[in-house]
Design an enzyme around this catalytic site. Sequence first.
Site, PDB file in Angstrom:
ATOM      1  N   GLY A 134      -3.111 -24.460  -1.013  1.00 47.38           N
ATOM      2  CA  GLY A 134      -2.151 -24.677  -0.012  1.00 47.38           C
ATOM      3  C   GLY A 134      -0.856 -25.350  -0.165  1.00 47.38           C
ATOM      4  N   LEU A 135       0.316 -25.227   0.680  1.00 51.77           N
ATOM      5  CA  LEU A 135       1.429 -26.127   0.336  1.00 51.77           C
ATOM      6  C   LEU A 135       1.091 -27.655   0.330  1.00 51.77           C
ATOM      7  CD1 LEU A 135       3.740 -24.152   2.787  1.00 51.77           C
ATOM      8  CD2 LEU A 135       3.770 -23.905   0.405  1.00 51.77           C
ATOM      9  N   ALA A 168       1.311 -31.080   2.044  1.00 50.30           N
ATOM     10  CA  ALA A 168       1.215 -31.381   3.471  1.00 50.30           C
ATOM     11  C   ALA A 168       0.541 -30.231   4.372  1.00 50.30           C
ATOM     12  CB  ALA A 168       2.717 -31.865   3.904  1.00 50.30           C
ATOM     13  N   SER A 169      -0.363 -29.368   3.657  1.00 50.01           N
ATOM     14  CA  SER A 169      -0.964 -28.164   4.627  1.00 50.01           C
ATOM     15  C   SER A 169      -2.334 -29.040   5.005  1.00 50.01           C
ATOM     16  CB  SER A 169      -1.191 -27.311   3.682  1.00 50.01           C
ATOM     17  OG  SER A 169      -2.093 -27.697   2.454  1.00 50.01           O
ATOM     18  N   GLY A 170      -2.675 -30.173   4.634  1.00 49.50           N
ATOM     19  CA  GLY A 170      -3.766 -30.849   5.131  1.00 49.50           C
ATOM     20  C   GLY A 170      -4.854 -30.812   4.014  1.00 49.50           C
ATOM     21  N   LYS A 171      -4.636 -30.439   2.954  1.00 48.01           N
ATOM     22  CA  LYS A 171      -5.798 -29.828   2.039  1.00 48.01           C
ATOM     23  C   LYS A 171      -6.767 -31.500   1.762  1.00 48.01           C
ATOM     24  CE  LYS A 171      -3.228 -28.838  -1.468  1.00 48.01           C
ATOM     25  NZ  LYS A 171      -2.236 -29.050  -0.638  1.00 48.01           N
ATOM     26  N   SER A 172      -5.827 -32.286   1.385  1.00 47.63           N
ATOM     27  CA  SER A 172      -6.689 -33.693   1.205  1.00 47.63           C
ATOM     28  C   SER A 172      -7.355 -33.921   2.198  1.00 47.63           C
ATOM     29  CB  SER A 172      -5.564 -34.617   0.679  1.00 47.63           C
ATOM     30  OG  SER A 172      -5.094 -34.366  -0.841  1.00 47.63           O
ATOM     31  N   SER A 184      -2.122 -25.532  -6.364  1.00 53.70           N
ATOM     32  CA  SER A 184      -2.515 -24.386  -6.926  1.00 53.70           C
ATOM     33  C   SER A 184      -1.810 -23.221  -6.518  1.00 53.70           C
ATOM     34  CB  SER A 184      -4.052 -24.198  -7.103  1.00 53.70           C
ATOM     35  OG  SER A 184      -4.549 -24.282  -5.832  1.00 53.70           O
TER      36      SER A 184
END
Lengths: 216, 216
Positions: free
Chosen positions: A32-33, A35-39, A108
């Site tokens: 995802g982008l 700042a999408s919240g992945k981490s 990615s």
Amino acid sequence: MATNITYHPSPVTPTVRSSLRRQQGLTIWLTGLSASGKSTIAVALEQALLRKPYNLSAYRLDGDNIRFGLNKDLGFSPKDREENIRRIAEVAKLFADSCTIAITSFISPYRADRDLARQLHHAERPGGEPGVPFVEIWIDVPVEVAEKRDPKGLYKKAREGKIPEFTGISAPYEEPLKPEIHIRSDQTSVEDSVKIIVGYLEEKGYLSAPPEVNEV
Amino acid sequence: MATNITYHPSPVTPTVRSSLRRQQGLTIWLTGLSASGKSTIAVALEQALLRKPYNLSAYRLDGDNIRFGLNKDLGFSPKDREENIRRIAEVAKLFADSCTIAITSFISPYRADRDLARQLHHAERPGGEPGVPFVEIWIDVPVEVAEKRDPKGLYKKAREGKIPEFTGISAPYEEPLKPEIHIRSDQTSVEDSVKIIVGYLEEKGYLSAPPEVNEV
């Protein structure tokens, strides 16, 4: 390139290892982008898996431990991004093969790179054993929302032209066509995101201890 | 090269992770000539750690899963050998950080490369926590003995000039100056080698479950 290399069969087959470790390995691939919240989701998911009631081995691969270490020789050109994802996929696969749940948290952005990661995981393992599961999770958020969040000020820098090839601004994000899970992070809390993912893993049987095998 | 990267603190500190996993991570780095017995000892050691009474998480990194995967873009020039060992060291460190016992089995002929691997492991981890233990084990055998064994016919090819820069024949092997363990594999059985290594790890307390921490 690799020559003079022969394959050593080991008595610790994937089945034997899973039985001994009482755990299956797999890779959870968050995309995802920025700042999408992945981490944030990756950290919460890792904790949920490490703690009761699961008490599983789980490990995150993210910018912090990859970009500063293994991939510190790589930049952000398309070629380096491709190599970045290739190496991450190979390392995640090793963790999954070792019976850990690998959680990767990288933008990615390219479909081809994610598909290569999936193929690497699904490839048959030595001894004719099947590959490891690959769970692609799209952490989806409109770019406008990500840009408003901008916790690191990266979108601002990208708009000012200070960061070239920034995904969503000046470089493409190729949306997953068939991710195993699709989460709209602006409409779903972190807690609910973890519930959705853990629910999926449970339903698939990935969190259960595998059967004990005789030769152990 | 890596820019636009910030570090995310995680509530899963190394201490918390070790407590949850009931295991410490470390890297066991085997070094020695081709046909010195590194892989055979690595396989036996991994089995010993995975099985009773230890039931620990252990995982081997060797030519089979590294040279055919992560490092398949690398050859055998001095520069590529250096990059090969650097990447292996970084991946072993990730495994050790995840609370697995990483066992690496590579010739790793250069002192500088092994020293870099050690330094990477010993570097302080986020949150000011200490690095992970690095146990260098020299699997030592006279080159004449290795050449007689020659299970893959590599020494023969090297003598015929078919393999350039072959360690011990046409490229140097820099003997470890202060390895944690030194095993003469022509004078020590595989079983005894494993006993020596496991005895060392026990003595150091590396195989004991770490103390439980309150915040878990």
